[in-house]
Write a protein that holds these residues in place. Structure first.
Motif, PDB file in Angstrom:
ATOM      1  N   ILE A  30       0.838  -1.200   0.000  1.00 17.50           N
ATOM      2  CA  ILE A  30       0.000   0.000   0.000  1.00 17.50           C
ATOM      3  C   ILE A  30       0.872   1.250   0.000  1.00 17.50           C
ATOM      4  O   ILE A  30       0.579   2.226  -0.682  1.00 17.50           O
ATOM      5  CB  ILE A  30      -0.970  -0.010   1.197  1.00 17.50           C
ATOM      6  N   SER A  31       1.962   1.209   0.747  1.00 18.63           N
ATOM      7  CA  SER A  31       2.873   2.350   0.808  1.00 18.63           C
ATOM      8  C   SER A  31       3.337   2.754  -0.586  1.00 18.63           C
ATOM      9  O   SER A  31       3.292   3.930  -0.960  1.00 18.63           O
ATOM     10  CB  SER A  31       4.076   2.004   1.687  1.00 18.63           C
ATOM     11  N   VAL A  32       3.746   1.780  -1.371  1.00 17.22           N
ATOM     12  CA  VAL A  32       4.223   2.050  -2.730  1.00 17.22           C
ATOM     13  C   VAL A  32       3.057   2.410  -3.645  1.00 17.22           C
ATOM     14  O   VAL A  32       3.143   3.355  -4.426  1.00 17.22           O
ATOM     15  CB  VAL A  32       5.012   0.837  -3.269  1.00 17.22           C
ATOM     16  N   SER A  33       1.978   1.669  -3.528  1.00 17.98           N
ATOM     17  CA  SER A  33       0.818   1.907  -4.377  1.00 17.98           C
ATOM     18  C   SER A  33       0.272   3.325  -4.201  1.00 17.98           C
ATOM     19  O   SER A  33      -0.231   3.932  -5.145  1.00 17.98           O
ATOM     20  CB  SER A  33      -0.270   0.882  -4.059  1.00 17.98           C
ATOM     21  N   MET A  34       0.433   3.875  -2.993  1.00 16.60           N
ATOM     22  CA  MET A  34      -0.067   5.220  -2.695  1.00 16.60           C
ATOM     23  C   MET A  34       0.979   6.299  -2.942  1.00 16.60           C
ATOM     24  O   MET A  34       0.805   7.435  -2.534  1.00 16.60           O
ATOM     25  CB  MET A  34      -0.564   5.282  -1.250  1.00 16.60           C
ATOM     26  N   GLY A  35       2.086   5.938  -3.575  1.00 13.99           N
ATOM     27  CA  GLY A  35       3.080   6.942  -3.945  1.00 13.99           C
ATOM     28  C   GLY A  35       4.142   7.203  -2.902  1.00 13.99           C
ATOM     29  O   GLY A  35       4.819   8.222  -2.956  1.00 13.99           O
ATOM     30  N   GLY A  36       4.284   6.289  -1.944  1.00 16.64           N
ATOM     31  CA  GLY A  36       5.351   6.422  -0.958  1.00 16.64           C
ATOM     32  C   GLY A  36       4.894   7.042   0.344  1.00 16.64           C
ATOM     33  O   GLY A  36       5.411   8.081   0.754  1.00 16.64           O
ATOM     34  N   ILE A  37       3.911   6.424   0.993  1.00 16.46           N
ATOM     35  CA  ILE A  37       3.430   6.951   2.275  1.00 16.46           C
ATOM     36  C   ILE A  37       3.903   6.052   3.421  1.00 16.46           C
ATOM     37  O   ILE A  37       4.233   4.889   3.219  1.00 16.46           O
ATOM     38  CB  ILE A  37       1.894   7.112   2.300  1.00 16.46           C
ATOM     39  N   SER A  38       3.915   6.605   4.618  1.00 15.85           N
ATOM     40  CA  SER A  38       4.373   5.867   5.800  1.00 15.85           C
ATOM     41  C   SER A  38       3.230   5.057   6.419  1.00 15.85           C
ATOM     42  O   SER A  38       2.054   5.258   6.102  1.00 15.85           O
ATOM     43  CB  SER A  38       4.974   6.830   6.822  1.00 15.85           C
ATOM     44  N   VAL A  39       3.603   4.160   7.322  1.00 11.29           N
ATOM     45  CA  VAL A  39       2.635   3.242   7.936  1.00 11.29           C
ATOM     46  C   VAL A  39       1.547   3.995   8.700  1.00 11.29           C
ATOM     47  O   VAL A  39       0.373   3.623   8.635  1.00 11.29           O
ATOM     48  CB  VAL A  39       3.358   2.210   8.828  1.00 11.29           C
ATOM     49  N   ASP A  40       1.905   5.041   9.421  1.00  8.72           N
ATOM     50  CA  ASP A  40       0.881   5.779  10.182  1.00  8.72           C
ATOM     51  C   ASP A  40      -0.183   6.373   9.256  1.00  8.72           C
ATOM     52  O   ASP A  40      -1.361   6.433   9.616  1.00  8.72           O
ATOM     53  CB  ASP A  40       1.502   6.863  11.064  1.00  8.72           C
ATOM     54  N   GLN A  41       0.209   6.774   8.059  1.00 14.68           N
ATOM     55  CA  GLN A  41      -0.764   7.307   7.109  1.00 14.68           C
ATOM     56  C   GLN A  41      -1.716   6.216   6.630  1.00 14.68           C
ATOM     57  O   GLN A  41      -2.889   6.488   6.364  1.00 14.68           O
ATOM     58  CB  GLN A  41      -0.047   7.948   5.924  1.00 14.68           C
ATOM     59  N   ILE A  42      -1.217   5.004   6.555  1.00 12.87           N
ATOM     60  CA  ILE A  42      -2.062   3.875   6.137  1.00 12.87           C
ATOM     61  C   ILE A  42      -3.057   3.534   7.231  1.00 12.87           C
ATOM     62  O   ILE A  42      -4.265   3.433   6.984  1.00 12.87           O
ATOM     63  CB  ILE A  42      -1.195   2.650   5.772  1.00 12.87           C
ATOM     64  N   VAL A  43      -2.585   3.336   8.462  1.00 12.76           N
ATOM     65  CA  VAL A  43      -3.482   2.885   9.536  1.00 12.76           C
ATOM     66  C   VAL A  43      -4.460   3.966   9.977  1.00 12.76           C
ATOM     67  O   VAL A  43      -5.524   3.648  10.519  1.00 12.76           O
ATOM     68  CB  VAL A  43      -2.711   2.317  10.751  1.00 12.76           C
ATOM     69  N   ASN A  44      -4.129   5.228   9.741  1.00 17.76           N
ATOM     70  CA  ASN A  44      -5.014   6.307  10.174  1.00 17.76           C
ATOM     71  C   ASN A  44      -6.042   6.734   9.123  1.00 17.76           C
ATOM     72  O   ASN A  44      -6.925   7.535   9.422  1.00 17.76           O
ATOM     73  CB  ASN A  44      -4.190   7.521  10.632  1.00 17.76           C
ATOM     74  N   ASP A  45      -5.925   6.197   7.943  1.00 18.84           N
ATOM     75  CA  ASP A  45      -6.911   6.488   6.906  1.00 18.84           C
ATOM     76  C   ASP A  45      -7.913   5.331   6.872  1.00 18.84           C
ATOM     77  O   ASP A  45      -7.515   4.181   6.672  1.00 18.84           O
ATOM     78  CB  ASP A  45      -6.229   6.630   5.541  1.00 18.84           C
ATOM     79  N   PRO A  46      -9.206   5.597   7.059  1.00 18.40           N
ATOM     80  CA  PRO A  46     -10.181   4.498   7.133  1.00 18.40           C
ATOM     81  C   PRO A  46     -10.182   3.585   5.907  1.00 18.40           C
ATOM     82  O   PRO A  46     -10.285   2.360   6.044  1.00 18.40           O
ATOM     83  CB  PRO A  46     -11.526   5.211   7.285  1.00 18.40           C
ATOM     84  N   SER A  47     -10.064   4.137   4.720  1.00 16.60           N
ATOM     85  CA  SER A  47     -10.085   3.315   3.501  1.00 16.60           C
ATOM     86  C   SER A  47      -8.827   2.457   3.384  1.00 16.60           C
ATOM     87  O   SER A  47      -8.905   1.279   3.009  1.00 16.60           O
ATOM     88  CB  SER A  47     -10.227   4.194   2.265  1.00 16.60           C
ATOM     89  N   LEU A  48      -7.677   3.046   3.692  1.00 17.37           N
ATOM     90  CA  LEU A  48      -6.423   2.285   3.594  1.00 17.37           C
ATOM     91  C   LEU A  48      -6.326   1.239   4.710  1.00 17.37           C
ATOM     92  O   LEU A  48      -5.769   0.164   4.501  1.00 17.37           O
ATOM     93  CB  LEU A  48      -5.222   3.226   3.614  1.00 17.37           C
TER      94      LEU A  48
END
Length: 150
Positions: A30-48
């Protein structure tokens, strides 16, 4: 012919590394698919976060089918506790950047073939549906082709 000891060593390796794969496939992907985001951005976004759970579930399904194929009992299979452990771990990581995400940002070759594609290919071999995992692998592969990162 593969010896029973080799099969048992392979299963043992899978069991020892299961947290790594069950965590790495969704969060690195997901980090790569979203253009290089960190883990906290993944877990804090409801869709991700929801997508993370779906990929964790697919990864566990692939691992369990593989373990069953090698003769493991139901007691040896991965379950909801593994799923919950991976999300709890991720919730507490903060702005962690996966190694693949760092490679992505630096436009260096990523481990797409060995980390992701092999898992999707194994799912296909075992007849396990993994559309979410397949989708993020397709994104990473397209990025690599676009930037000639092989």
């Amino acid at each position: 012919m593969v010896s029973r000891n080799l099969v048992l060593m392979s299963i043992h390796s899978i069991l020892l590394n299961r947290p790594l794969l069950v965590w790495n496939l969704p969060f690195s992907g997901i980090s790569v698919s979203m253009g290089g985001i960190s883990v906290d951005q993944i877990v804090n976004d409801p869709s991700l976060r929801k997508l993370s759970y779906k990929i964790i579930d697919e990864t566990i399904a692939i691992a369990n089918a593989d373990l069953k194929k090698h003769g493991c009992s139901d007691d040896e299979l991965l379950g909801d506790e593994t799923r919950d452990e991976m999300m709890t771990l991720s919730d507490n990581m903060g702005p962690y950047k996966t190694s693949i995400m760092l490679d992505y940002q630096a436009r260096k070759p990523m481990e797409v073939k060995y980390l992701f594609r092999k898992a999707v290919d194994r799912a296909d071999e075992l007849g396990i549906s993994a559309p979410y995992l397949d989708s993020i692998v397709s994104h990473a592969e397209a990025y690599q082709r676009r930037h000639n990162l092989f």
